[in-house]
Design a protein around this motif. Structure first.
Motif, PDB file in Angstrom:
ATOM      1  N   GLY A   1     102.689  55.644  66.368  1.00 19.58           N
ATOM      2  CA  GLY A   1     103.004  55.629  67.788  1.00 19.58           C
ATOM      3  C   GLY A   1     104.157  54.708  68.144  1.00 19.58           C
ATOM      4  N   LEU A   2     104.339  53.644  67.347  1.00 20.82           N
ATOM      5  CA  LEU A   2     105.449  52.725  67.580  1.00 20.82           C
ATOM      6  C   LEU A   2     106.785  53.315  67.135  1.00 20.82           C
ATOM      7  CD1 LEU A   2     103.858  49.331  66.479  1.00 20.82           C
ATOM      8  CD2 LEU A   2     104.481  50.020  68.805  1.00 20.82           C
ATOM      9  N   GLY A   3     106.731  54.339  66.286  1.00 21.23           N
ATOM     10  CA  GLY A   3     107.963  54.973  65.830  1.00 21.23           C
ATOM     11  C   GLY A   3     108.292  54.754  64.374  1.00 21.23           C
ATOM     12  N   PHE A   4     107.399  54.102  63.625  1.00 25.94           N
ATOM     13  CA  PHE A   4     107.633  53.959  62.187  1.00 25.94           C
ATOM     14  C   PHE A   4     107.434  55.304  61.493  1.00 25.94           C
ATOM     15  CE2 PHE A   4     106.411  49.603  63.380  1.00 25.94           C
ATOM     16  CZ  PHE A   4     107.487  48.906  62.835  1.00 25.94           C
ATOM     17  N   GLU A   5     108.203  55.510  60.430  1.00 23.95           N
ATOM     18  CA  GLU A   5     108.088  56.740  59.662  1.00 23.95           C
ATOM     19  C   GLU A   5     107.434  56.515  58.304  1.00 23.95           C
ATOM     20  OE1 GLU A   5     111.963  58.473  59.404  1.00 23.95           O
ATOM     21  OE2 GLU A   5     112.118  58.785  61.575  1.00 23.95           O
ATOM     22  N   GLU A   6     107.458  55.271  57.811  1.00 20.99           N
ATOM     23  CA  GLU A   6     106.841  54.987  56.523  1.00 20.99           C
ATOM     24  C   GLU A   6     106.099  53.661  56.574  1.00 20.99           C
ATOM     25  OE1 GLU A   6     109.930  54.817  53.510  1.00 20.99           O
ATOM     26  OE2 GLU A   6     109.986  52.640  53.632  1.00 20.99           O
ATOM     27  N   ILE A   7     105.159  53.516  55.632  1.00 20.89           N
ATOM     28  CA  ILE A   7     104.326  52.313  55.585  1.00 20.89           C
ATOM     29  C   ILE A   7     104.193  51.827  54.149  1.00 20.89           C
ATOM     30  CG2 ILE A   7     102.982  53.066  57.593  1.00 20.89           C
ATOM     31  CD1 ILE A   7     100.666  53.649  55.529  1.00 20.89           C
ATOM     32  N   ASP A   8     103.819  50.561  54.040  1.00 27.08           N
ATOM     33  CA  ASP A   8     103.199  50.051  52.824  1.00 27.08           C
ATOM     34  C   ASP A   8     101.702  50.046  53.102  1.00 27.08           C
ATOM     35  OD1 ASP A   8     105.640  49.631  51.630  1.00 27.08           O
ATOM     36  OD2 ASP A   8     105.661  47.462  51.948  1.00 27.08           O
ATOM     37  N   LEU A   9     100.917  50.527  52.161  1.00 27.92           N
ATOM     38  CA  LEU A   9      99.473  50.624  52.345  1.00 27.92           C
ATOM     39  C   LEU A   9      98.804  49.409  51.721  1.00 27.92           C
ATOM     40  CD1 LEU A   9      96.940  52.202  53.195  1.00 27.92           C
ATOM     41  CD2 LEU A   9      97.067  53.398  50.984  1.00 27.92           C
ATOM     42  N   GLY A  10      98.167  48.590  52.554  1.00 20.81           N
ATOM     43  CA  GLY A  10      97.497  47.394  52.064  1.00 20.81           C
ATOM     44  C   GLY A  10      96.183  47.727  51.382  1.00 20.81           C
ATOM     45  N   ALA A  11      96.036  47.269  50.139  1.00 23.04           N
ATOM     46  CA  ALA A  11      94.803  47.466  49.374  1.00 23.04           C
ATOM     47  C   ALA A  11      94.429  46.148  48.708  1.00 23.04           C
ATOM     48  CB  ALA A  11      94.989  48.572  48.339  1.00 23.04           C
ATOM     49  N   LEU A  12      94.401  45.083  49.513  1.00 18.88           N
ATOM     50  CA  LEU A  12      94.203  43.729  49.008  1.00 18.88           C
ATOM     51  C   LEU A  12      92.863  43.191  49.490  1.00 18.88           C
ATOM     52  CD1 LEU A  12      97.795  42.417  49.750  1.00 18.88           C
ATOM     53  CD2 LEU A  12      96.821  42.805  47.476  1.00 18.88           C
ATOM     54  N   PRO A  13      91.903  43.016  48.597  1.00 18.74           N
ATOM     55  CA  PRO A  13      90.592  42.521  49.018  1.00 18.74           C
ATOM     56  C   PRO A  13      90.696  41.135  49.636  1.00 18.74           C
ATOM     57  CG  PRO A  13      90.837  42.435  46.617  1.00 18.74           C
ATOM     58  CD  PRO A  13      91.986  43.228  47.149  1.00 18.74           C
ATOM     59  N   GLY A  14      90.027  40.962  50.773  1.00 16.98           N
ATOM     60  CA  GLY A  14      90.070  39.691  51.469  1.00 16.98           C
ATOM     61  C   GLY A  14      91.263  39.540  52.393  1.00 16.98           C
ATOM     62  N   VAL A  15      92.229  40.430  52.272  1.00 18.87           N
ATOM     63  CA  VAL A  15      93.412  40.409  53.137  1.00 18.87           C
ATOM     64  C   VAL A  15      93.435  41.636  54.031  1.00 18.87           C
ATOM     65  CG1 VAL A  15      95.944  40.423  53.207  1.00 18.87           C
ATOM     66  CG2 VAL A  15      94.744  39.045  51.485  1.00 18.87           C
ATOM     67  N   CYS A  16      93.192  42.794  53.443  1.00 13.78           N
ATOM     68  CA  CYS A  16      93.247  44.048  54.187  1.00 13.78           C
ATOM     69  C   CYS A  16      92.260  45.023  53.566  1.00 13.78           C
ATOM     70  CB  CYS A  16      94.664  44.618  54.138  1.00 13.78           C
ATOM     71  SG  CYS A  16      94.894  46.109  55.116  1.00 13.78           S
ATOM     72  N   ASP A  17      91.342  45.522  54.364  1.00 21.04           N
ATOM     73  CA  ASP A  17      90.276  46.390  53.855  1.00 21.04           C
ATOM     74  C   ASP A  17      90.527  47.867  54.138  1.00 21.04           C
ATOM     75  OD1 ASP A  17      88.817  44.177  52.943  1.00 21.04           O
ATOM     76  OD2 ASP A  17      87.969  43.842  54.939  1.00 21.04           O
TER      77      ASP A  17
ATOM     78  N   MET B   1     113.882  55.804  65.855  1.00 23.18           N
ATOM     79  CA  MET B   1     114.014  54.654  66.741  1.00 23.18           C
ATOM     80  C   MET B   1     114.386  53.400  65.958  1.00 23.18           C
ATOM     81  SD  MET B   1     111.341  53.183  69.580  1.00 23.18           S
ATOM     82  CE  MET B   1     110.077  52.681  68.418  1.00 23.18           C
ATOM     83  N   PHE B   2     113.733  53.189  64.799  1.00 26.93           N
ATOM     84  CA  PHE B   2     114.057  52.061  63.947  1.00 26.93           C
ATOM     85  C   PHE B   2     114.883  52.557  62.768  1.00 26.93           C
ATOM     86  CE2 PHE B   2     109.571  50.966  65.420  1.00 26.93           C
ATOM     87  CZ  PHE B   2     110.021  50.289  66.541  1.00 26.93           C
ATOM     88  N   ASN B   3     115.528  51.620  62.061  1.00 26.68           N
ATOM     89  CA  ASN B   3     116.255  51.997  60.862  1.00 26.68           C
ATOM     90  C   ASN B   3     115.308  52.737  59.913  1.00 26.68           C
ATOM     91  OD1 ASN B   3     117.369  51.627  58.032  1.00 26.68           O
ATOM     92  ND2 ASN B   3     119.030  50.742  59.221  1.00 26.68           N
ATOM     93  N   PRO B   4     115.709  53.888  59.370  1.00 26.95           N
ATOM     94  CA  PRO B   4     114.799  54.673  58.531  1.00 26.95           C
ATOM     95  C   PRO B   4     114.403  53.974  57.230  1.00 26.95           C
ATOM     96  CG  PRO B   4     117.004  55.611  58.522  1.00 26.95           C
ATOM     97  CD  PRO B   4     116.992  54.584  59.605  1.00 26.95           C
TER      98      PRO B   4
END
Length: 274
Positions: A27-43, A1-4
């Motif tokens: 569910g939105l149709g993404f195939e890849e992610i960046d995984l957030g591992a930033l304390p205080g920003v994303c747990d 659905m989105f650019n790969p």
């Protein structure tokens, strides 16, 4: 659905726990992610990582069916002066983040460009030397594990908070193998032009984060700020950039319940520009 080549950072859904964030992005149709591992920003990744934590996070990602492009992590202030115990702890944290990158199949680990402060600890040159040395050392360890090492060389709130400081760091990293992450929002928030960033640093850019901004504010949804994504993405293409992009929608102008819709709209728009 989105650019790969377009993925989504889990930071975009930091208000959810990791399984729900993964389910939402898939569910939105993404195939890849960046995984957030930033304390205080994303747990989504525990800051105190152990082997069990690495296996648990990797298992959740495998169950989602999503691919991981990068792990966006933090091992502490790279311009800080450490004693032997603190250095050992930093090295251990680096090892765990690299293990997570390996186990999730990530292409790279991303580390910051210095402390979460624009003020140098020992002086700008000494601090930049320390950051470059720490990143180069981390790159050697990453290379041994089959993972790339990237840094977000311009970060509005960190030591390298503007175009000139980013350039001083990138110059110090020449030949090290450390790649540059370009973030539209941090560039615009600093008062710089993404086109200038591309012109100066295109040979080092390995990944691109997408979020909108105005000078002084990085937390805007795409279309609500001053970033010219069409011009910036066109400039990257003209310079031969073939890497990937990630929506990092840690925004303050959208309610949590609207984030999925906003991410889908942004992905649809950006996909037409890549």
């Amino acid at each position: 659905m989105f650019n790969p080549r377009l993925g989504c950072s889990s930071i975009s859904f930091r208000h959810l726990d990791l399984p729900d964030a993964l389910q939402t992005m898939a569910g939105l149709g993404f195939e890849e992610i960046d995984l957030g591992a930033l304390p205080g920003v994303c747990d989504h990744v525990p800051y105190e990582l152990g082997d069990g934590d690495v296996h648990a996070v990797a298992g959740q990602i495998a169950a989602s069916g999503l691919k991981v492009r990068s792990v966006n992590g933090d091992i502490g202030d790279l311009n800080a002066t450490l004693d032997a115990v603190a250095q050992r702890d930093r090295d251990r944290h680096l090892e765990m983040l690299l293990a997570l990158a390996v186990e999730t199949g990530a292409k790279a680990l991303v580390l910051p460009c210095g402390a979460l402060s624009r003020e140098p600890v020992q002086g700008l040159d000494a601090d930049l030397d320390a950051v470059a040395s720490a990143l180069t050392s981390a790159q050697r360890r990453a290379d041994a594990m089959g993972v790339e090492l990237w840094t977000e060389a311009l970060h509005y709130f960190r030591l390298c908070s503007d175009l000139d400081r980013a350039g001083l760091l990138i110059d110090r990293l020449a030949g090290s193998g450390v790649g540059t992450v370009m973030d539209f929002s941090h560039i615009v928030a600093s008062g710089a032009d993404p086109l200038d960033f591309v012109e100066r640093f295109h040979a080092t850019i390995t990944h691109v984060h997408l979020r909108d901004a105005v000078p002084g504010n990085i937390n805007l949804s795409i279309g609500n700020g001053d970033a010219d994504f069409a011009a910036g993405l066109s400039a990257l293409k003209s310079k031969g950039y073939t890497g990937h992009f990630s929506l990092e929608l840690e925004t303050r102008d959208v309610a949590d319940g609207e984030r999925a819709t906003a991410a889908a709209q942004a992905a649809t728009h950006i996909s037409t520009l890549i």
